[in-house]
Design an enzyme around this catalytic site. Structure first.
Site, PDB file in Angstrom:
ATOM      1  N   SER A 160       0.452  -1.565   0.130  1.00 48.11           N
ATOM      2  CA  SER A 160       0.006  -0.103  -0.190  1.00 48.11           C
ATOM      3  C   SER A 160       1.220   0.889  -0.349  1.00 48.11           C
ATOM      4  CB  SER A 160      -0.999  -0.038   1.339  1.00 48.11           C
ATOM      5  OG  SER A 160      -1.675  -0.403   1.350  1.00 48.11           O
TER       6      SER A 160
HETATM    7  N1  SAH Z   1      -0.969  -4.990   4.164  1.00 49.17           N
HETATM    8  C1  SAH Z   1      -0.479  -4.827   2.802  1.00 49.17           C
HETATM    9  C2  SAH Z   1      -1.032  -4.920   1.537  1.00 49.17           C
HETATM   10  C3  SAH Z   1      -1.649  -5.413   1.283  1.00 49.17           C
HETATM   11  S1  SAH Z   1      -2.083  -5.980  -0.769  1.00 49.17           S
HETATM   12  C4  SAH Z   1       1.246  -4.556   2.462  1.00 49.17           C
HETATM   13  O1  SAH Z   1       1.141  -3.575   3.895  1.00 49.17           O
HETATM   14  O2  SAH Z   1       2.035  -4.480   2.133  1.00 49.17           O
HETATM   15  C5  SAH Z   1      -3.435  -6.973  -0.292  1.00 49.17           C
HETATM   16  C6  SAH Z   1      -3.343  -8.446   0.498  1.00 49.17           C
HETATM   17  O3  SAH Z   1      -4.439  -9.170   0.899  1.00 49.17           O
HETATM   18  C7  SAH Z   1      -2.675  -9.139  -0.956  1.00 49.17           C
HETATM   19  O4  SAH Z   1      -1.405  -9.520  -0.567  1.00 49.17           O
HETATM   20  C8  SAH Z   1      -3.457 -10.622  -0.539  1.00 49.17           C
HETATM   21  O5  SAH Z   1      -3.408 -11.425  -1.387  1.00 49.17           O
HETATM   22  C9  SAH Z   1      -4.374 -10.247   0.228  1.00 49.17           C
HETATM   23  N2  SAH Z   1      -5.477 -11.064   0.681  1.00 49.17           N
HETATM   24  C10 SAH Z   1      -7.045 -10.633  -0.822  1.00 49.17           C
HETATM   25  N3  SAH Z   1      -7.854 -11.427  -0.455  1.00 49.17           N
HETATM   26  C11 SAH Z   1      -7.792 -12.308   1.504  1.00 49.17           C
HETATM   27  C12 SAH Z   1      -8.089 -13.035   1.805  1.00 49.17           C
HETATM   28  N4  SAH Z   1      -9.448 -13.211   1.394  1.00 49.17           N
HETATM   29  N5  SAH Z   1      -7.971 -13.390   3.163  1.00 49.17           N
HETATM   30  C13 SAH Z   1      -6.770 -12.817   3.013  1.00 49.17           C
HETATM   31  N6  SAH Z   1      -5.524 -12.226   2.582  1.00 49.17           N
HETATM   32  C14 SAH Z   1      -6.577 -11.578   1.645  1.00 49.17           C
END
Ligand code: SAH
Length: 215
Positions: free
Chosen positions: A64
């Site tokens: 993000s």
């Molecule tokens: N917090 C992260 C941003 C991640 S982007 C950071 O600091 O880098 C969102 C993430 O959510 C992705 O890695 C994706 O694989 C995950 N994601 C999507 N759907 C999900 C679900 N149902 N349960 C857990 N993770 C999920």
């Protein structure tokens, strides 16, 4: 795994950028100043690590934008010792910010490749979540509930009921809700039946995928 004067200097500038965009919580700004964001990104993109922008981290996912991380973290009103569930570990950067602020972090990721890569990285950096789960964040982590706070870092089409259930009374859920663009919602749980919901503007996240965890 190195942090140099240059990267430290770049983080100082990034903090001033984020402060200029309205983030006031000094504990949040201090965590952004401390956590070496460049180590959460592929090395070929190192020079972009301290721009206030999201970035690809592989497996179709993104780390993000720093401002968004700061904004969500500020909304969470993190206190030392808070027990916090993060849904969507991704690169592990947001989790590390929370750990740096003294929270006990439980985090869940549904993509195995990313899960394994991030698990190794967090160990190397010594940012240790209390629990790093591979699974479907729509269900939360019932075995570890209740939580003081829950943060969702992917765009959810709706607010998953288990995440509300797994909050303590007085607890806070921060979640971007919507399909193409998301409204940043802060939901405060007064008790089991009463919730206060606030809207905090529009953001764009990768989707919170509504099916089981993926190999
Ligand atoms: N917090 C992260 C941003 C991640 S982007 C950071 O600091 O880098 C969102 C993430 O959510 C992705 O890695 C994706 O694989 C995950 N994601 C999507 N759907 C999900 C679900 N149902 N349960 C857990 N993770 C999920």
């Amino acid at each position: 795994m190195i942090d140099t004067y240059r990267t430290k200097g770049l983080r100082k500038k990034l903090v001033e950028t984020i402060r200029g965009k309205g983030i006031k919580d000094e504990a949040v700004l201090n965590a952004i100043l401390t956590v070496p964001r460049h180590l959460f990104m592929d090395s070929s993109f190192l020079e972009f690590a301290y721009e206030d922008k999201p970035f690809p981290i592989g497996s179709g996912q993104t780390i993000s934008q720093p401002y968004t991380v700061a904004f969500q973290t500020e909304l969470l009103k993190v206190k030392k010792g808070d027990k916090i569930l993060e849904v969507g570990t991704g690169s592990g950067y947001q989790a590390s910010i929370l750990i740096e602020m003294g929270a006990k972090v439980y985090t869940i990721e549904r993509q195995r490749k990313l899960y394994l890569k991030t698990k190794e990285l967090l160990q190397k950096l010594n940012y240790n979540p209390k629990k790093f789960a591979f699974g479907d964040g729509y269900k939360g982590l019932p075995a570890y509930a209740p939580f003081d706070k829950v943060i969702v870092t992917a765009g959810a089409p709706f607010v998953p009921q288990p995440l509300l259930e797994q909050l303590k009374p007085g607890g806070i859920l921060v979640i971007p809700v919507g399909e193409d663009v998301q409204n940043m919602k802060r939901i405060i749980k007064m008790n089991d039946t009463k919730f206060i919901e606030e809207d905090h503007g529009l953001f764009r996240f990768v989707p919170l995928l509504n099916n089981k965890a993926e190999d």
